[in-house]
Enzyme design. Sequence first.
Site, PDB file in Angstrom:
ATOM      1  N   ASP A 153     -17.381   7.422  -0.967  1.00 42.47           N
ATOM      2  CA  ASP A 153     -15.962   6.979   0.017  1.00 42.47           C
ATOM      3  C   ASP A 153     -16.083   8.165   0.234  1.00 42.47           C
ATOM      4  O   ASP A 153     -16.836   9.606  -0.466  1.00 42.47           O
ATOM      5  CB  ASP A 153     -14.610   6.875  -0.917  1.00 42.47           C
ATOM      6  CG  ASP A 153     -13.645   6.694  -0.512  1.00 42.47           C
ATOM      7  OD1 ASP A 153     -13.568   6.165   0.706  1.00 42.47           O
ATOM      8  OD2 ASP A 153     -12.846   6.576  -1.616  1.00 42.47           O
TER       9      ASP A 153
ATOM     10  N   ARG B 203     -13.694  -8.667   2.069  1.00 41.70           N
ATOM     11  CA  ARG B 203     -12.210  -8.236   2.517  1.00 41.70           C
ATOM     12  C   ARG B 203     -11.002 -10.400   2.023  1.00 41.70           C
ATOM     13  O   ARG B 203     -10.877 -10.544   1.299  1.00 41.70           O
ATOM     14  CB  ARG B 203     -11.008  -7.471   2.917  1.00 41.70           C
ATOM     15  CG  ARG B 203     -12.249  -5.723   2.468  1.00 41.70           C
ATOM     16  CD  ARG B 203     -11.587  -5.772   0.932  1.00 41.70           C
ATOM     17  NE  ARG B 203      -9.981  -5.785   1.048  1.00 41.70           N
ATOM     18  CZ  ARG B 203      -9.366  -4.762   1.734  1.00 41.70           C
ATOM     19  NH1 ARG B 203     -10.650  -3.135   1.993  1.00 41.70           N
ATOM     20  NH2 ARG B 203      -8.276  -3.984   1.153  1.00 41.70           N
TER      21      ARG B 203
ATOM     22  N   ARG C 100       0.805  -1.280   0.105  1.00 44.41           N
ATOM     23  CA  ARG C 100       0.014   0.506   0.247  1.00 44.41           C
ATOM     24  C   ARG C 100       1.279   1.027  -0.155  1.00 44.41           C
ATOM     25  O   ARG C 100       1.495   1.892   1.037  1.00 44.41           O
ATOM     26  CB  ARG C 100      -0.596   0.396   0.974  1.00 44.41           C
ATOM     27  CG  ARG C 100      -1.780   1.337   0.974  1.00 44.41           C
ATOM     28  CD  ARG C 100      -2.626   1.394   2.162  1.00 44.41           C
ATOM     29  NE  ARG C 100      -3.934   0.684   2.080  1.00 44.41           N
ATOM     30  CZ  ARG C 100      -5.178   0.547   2.609  1.00 44.41           C
ATOM     31  NH1 ARG C 100      -5.370   1.531   3.636  1.00 44.41           N
ATOM     32  NH2 ARG C 100      -5.961  -0.564   1.836  1.00 44.41           N
TER      33      ARG C 100
ATOM     34  N   GLN D 263     -10.463  -3.640  -2.815  1.00 42.14           N
ATOM     35  CA  GLN D 263     -11.535  -3.672  -1.525  1.00 42.14           C
ATOM     36  C   GLN D 263     -12.592  -3.733  -3.291  1.00 42.14           C
ATOM     37  O   GLN D 263     -13.791  -4.235  -2.979  1.00 42.14           O
ATOM     38  CB  GLN D 263     -11.718  -1.800  -1.557  1.00 42.14           C
ATOM     39  CG  GLN D 263     -12.842  -1.606  -0.812  1.00 42.14           C
ATOM     40  CD  GLN D 263     -12.961  -2.391   0.134  1.00 42.14           C
ATOM     41  OE1 GLN D 263     -12.045  -2.096   1.504  1.00 42.14           O
ATOM     42  NE2 GLN D 263     -14.199  -2.702   0.476  1.00 42.14           N
TER      43      GLN D 263
HETATM   44  N1  NVA Z   1      -9.848   6.533  -1.563  1.00 39.62           N
HETATM   45  C1  NVA Z   1      -9.288   6.170   0.411  1.00 39.62           C
HETATM   46  C2  NVA Z   1     -10.206   4.919   0.631  1.00 39.62           C
HETATM   47  C3  NVA Z   1      -9.556   4.432   1.575  1.00 39.62           C
HETATM   48  C4  NVA Z   1      -9.069   2.507   1.842  1.00 39.62           C
HETATM   49  C5  NVA Z   1      -8.390   6.902   0.662  1.00 39.62           C
HETATM   50  O1  NVA Z   1      -7.000   6.316  -0.096  1.00 39.62           O
HETATM   51  O2  NVA Z   1      -7.696   7.167   1.570  1.00 39.62           O
HETATM   52  N1   CP Z   2     -11.037  -0.043   3.213  1.00 42.33           N
HETATM   53  C1   CP Z   2      -9.562  -0.596   2.859  1.00 42.33           C
HETATM   54  O1   CP Z   2      -8.916  -0.625   2.624  1.00 42.33           O
HETATM   55  O2   CP Z   2      -9.756  -0.039   4.943  1.00 42.33           O
HETATM   56  P1   CP Z   2      -8.124   0.104   5.387  1.00 42.33           P
HETATM   57  O3   CP Z   2      -7.726   1.425   4.427  1.00 42.33           O
HETATM   58  O4   CP Z   2      -8.857   0.339   6.663  1.00 42.33           O
HETATM   59  O5   CP Z   2      -7.384  -0.630   5.186  1.00 42.33           O
END
Ligand code: NVA
Ligand code: CP
Length: 299
Positions: free
Chosen positions: A218, A286, A101, A131
Amino acid sequence: MPKQDFLALTDLSKDEILELFGTAAGLKSGERRSNLLAGRTLAMIFAKSSTRTRVSFEVGMYQLGGHALFLSTADIQLGRGEPIKDTARVLSRYVDGIMIRTYEHSSVVELAAHASVPVINGLTDLLHPCQVLADLFTMYEALGSVEDRVVAWVGDGNNMANSWLNAAAILGFELRLACPDGYRPDCAVFKAASAKTRITITEDPDEAVRGAHVVNTDVWTSMGQESESDARALAFRGYTIDEARMRLAHDDAIFLHCLPAHRGEEVEDEVLEGPHSRVFDQVENRLHVQKALLVRLLQ
Ligand code: NVA
Ligand code: CP
């Protein structure tokens, strides 16, 4: 066989996604043997916060008989400037797969190019494919089908919206986006999806939601955009999903949100906690869908 990565939903065909969902359903019901990754290790690199992604991948590996390593970039040498291409080759000598990530999508592409083990995208600024894979599985469970449904996306044209565009392109459902000017999805992703299925974009959330089977939103400020949050709160005024807006959707519509949610901003508590909400099924799925993905890539 060459290693297979999962950097975007478009790395899978429709048939492969359906096959994956069959495996996920088997794992979820307990019908399928689950010690499928005994002795395997997944490295999980995190440059951003996470609750769901971290826990579901870690628990998923454990349940499959394997092991997961949490590697925050605050702790590993990558965070002190060790090149991605070196990190990729180092980890490949120890582990059987890498989940990452981070910010720039190009970093994940570079990692995958230099790793000899499968790489999974656990969210970038561009995409969040794990997701949306779980969300599509949730749609199948709740609605029985995906291809003939109308999905509404209301809010930021962010990583989630881009992954929904990829999903629509692969599975062929109609996707209606409502995004303010200046906050539209990635242009290339939008164009590619528009060539494959019916995609519309508007600045009127009601227009997108009317009659839709899935209402999806979101946060307005994603991770890494915190300095823009005031400007974003202004730009997204009027985009909140509340009960009145949900009533415009199909009677059996479901509400989806990848979480974490900001109640009173992109969604009201009454919707998140209401009868149409499937957000905690998304959370659970998930785990099952990613276990199926791990079995596919790492076994
Ligand atoms: N769009 C959000 C999703 C978090 C799971 C972000 O990138 O912070
Ligand atoms: N939805 C999601 O990816 O959540 P986290 O940021 O908690 O991993």
